[in-house]
Design an enzyme around this catalytic site. Structure first.
Site: not given
Ligand code: DSN
Length: 426
Positions: A53, A226, A197, A51, A223, A232
């Site tokens: 924090e 992708k 984003d 942990y 993220t 993740r």
């Molecule tokens: N929104 C989902 C996608 O693009 O498949 C994952 O963030």
């Protein structure tokens, strides 16, 4: 047998089935990818025991001296990779990164202007079914009916009309470059914040193949999955002036202790993303996506906006007379995974849709090049064109397995030959 197989054979069996599925199907879901072995090792590491924090040097738990190094290295790498003044690499996910960005910039009830989900936006940019659409007064912009490109004039008009506190750019089903400078101009014209984003395109941004939103936006979220092909989880990049607010919004605002194996895997992700090998991988993604779009158009399918600048495309299935759901199902029967997806101004409901979204980041990770994309496009077009006439599936299944065998995945941990002979006999 490994420990998991001994302790929990039931779960181990499902995990193995998933491994076999990943190895033996062609993965075209635009948000998925196959990570490097080093990322798997980091995510499965002993850091899950700890942990921590707080932030490096300011923790609410003892024994964080090594964790502090790991997180600090990750933060510095993220800043360098994306030329950002500040980075927070603790968000558990992309949605959490967005929630924290909103918490840093907004008060409940403030107006936000984001891209319509049905035109390619993301749930967390203001959809009514997300907590975001319920906490904030969300207004949305979309793409032009004629060009299917973001209608920047509409964005400007809506910004003047609704006077938002924040404009959000970024999408999960938009195949064209986004003009961040134009968005910034619009945000400045009404005196509001601007956030991007970049989850889907972050790998392309890291490789210099898509304009970097960082110089334009007050806050950038992403993220590291992708196109980043990594850990993740999510990240937040921002100007120094928002650093303290962003950090407080993540912890203690919306999260407790960071998921440390993922934080470490993000640090590894950024190191890999700085290599020439990663940049070459991103260039191949774009070549593969453009080849796929051209091939499918030549086969008589319609690509939304006429092509792609990134890793994905939307296919309008109306000319072929089948729905997105039917296409998703028939493709999966031969081992190709895609997701049904609304196309802009889709007359069909979201559970059915008129389109599919195709992304090539994952197959490019397996080593697919244009030649393989030609084969995949022929399979897709053949299945879609003939979906209503009854298709001879076996030949297509064989072609899919042949491509998977040509480009093995996680070979070091799996007996590929045994696997394929087993599948072929089924
Ligand atoms: N929104 C989902 C996608 O693009 O498949 C994952 O963030």
């Amino acid at each position: 047998m490994n420990k998991l197989g001994i302790v929990d054979p039931e779960i181990a069996m499902w995990l193995e089935k998933e491994l076999v599925r990943e190895i033996s199907t062609i993965e075209l879901i635009a948000s998925e990818n196959f990570v490097y072995q080093s990322i798997l090792e980091a995510q499965g590491s002993i850091l899950t025991n700890k942990y921590a924090e707080g932030y490096p040097g300011k923790r609410y738990h003892g024994g964080c001296e090594f964790i502090d190094h790991i997180e600090s290295v990750g933060i510095e790498r993220a800043k360098k990779l994306f030329e950002a003044e500040h980075a927070n690499i603790q968000p558990h996910s992309g949605v959490n990164a967005n929630l924290a960005a909103f918490m840093a910039l907004l008060k409940p009830g403030d107006t936000i202007l984001g891209m319509n989900l049905q035109h390619g936006g993301h749930l967390s940019h203001g959809s009514r079914v997300s907590i975001v659409g319920q906490f904030y007064n969300a207004v949305d912009y979309g793409v032009s009916r004629e060009t299917e490109l973001i209608d920047y004039d509409q964005v400007a008009r809506l910004a003047r009309q609704h006077n938002p506190r924040l404009i959000i750019a970024g999408a999960s089903a938009y195949s064209r470059q986004i003009d961040f400078a134009r968005f910034r101009e619009i945000a400045d014209s009404v005196g509001c914040y601007f956030m991007v984003d970049m989850a889907h395109i972050a790998g392309l941004v890291a490789a210099g193949l898509h304009p970097n939103p960082v110089p334009y936006a007050d806050i950038v979220t992403s993220t590291t999955t992708k196109t980043m092909r990594g850990a993740r989880g999510g990240i937040i990049l921002c100007k120094k002036q928002f650093a303290a607010k962003v950090d407080k919004a993540i912890f203690p605002g919306i999260q407790g202790g960071p998921i440390l194996p993922n934080v470490m895997a993000k640090a590894v992700t950024f190191r890999i993303a700085m290599t020439e090998q990663f940049r070459a991988y991103q260039r191949q993604i774009i070549r593969n996506a453009q080849r796929m779009a051209q091939n499918l158009e030549q086969e008589g399918l319609r690509i939304v906006s006429g092509g792609t600048d990134n890793h994905l495309m939307l296919v309008d299935l109306r000319p072929a007379g089948i729905s997105g759901q039917q296409a998703e199902d028939i493709l999966y029967k031969v081992g190709i995974t895609v997701n049904k997806n609304m196309i802009p101004y889709d007359p069909t409901p979201p559970a059915v849709t008129s389109g599919i979204r195709i992304g090539v980041a994952a197959v490019t990770s397996r080593g697919f090049t244009e030649e393989d994309i030609d084969s995949v496009s022929q399979i897709i077009a053949g299945l879609i064109r003939n979906a209503n006439r009854g298709v001879e599936m076996e030949a297509y299944k064989g072609k899919v397995l042949e491509l998977c065998r040509k480009h093995p995945l996680y070979l070091e941990s799996f007996e590929m030959d045994g696997l394929f002979s087993g599948l072929e006999n089924k």
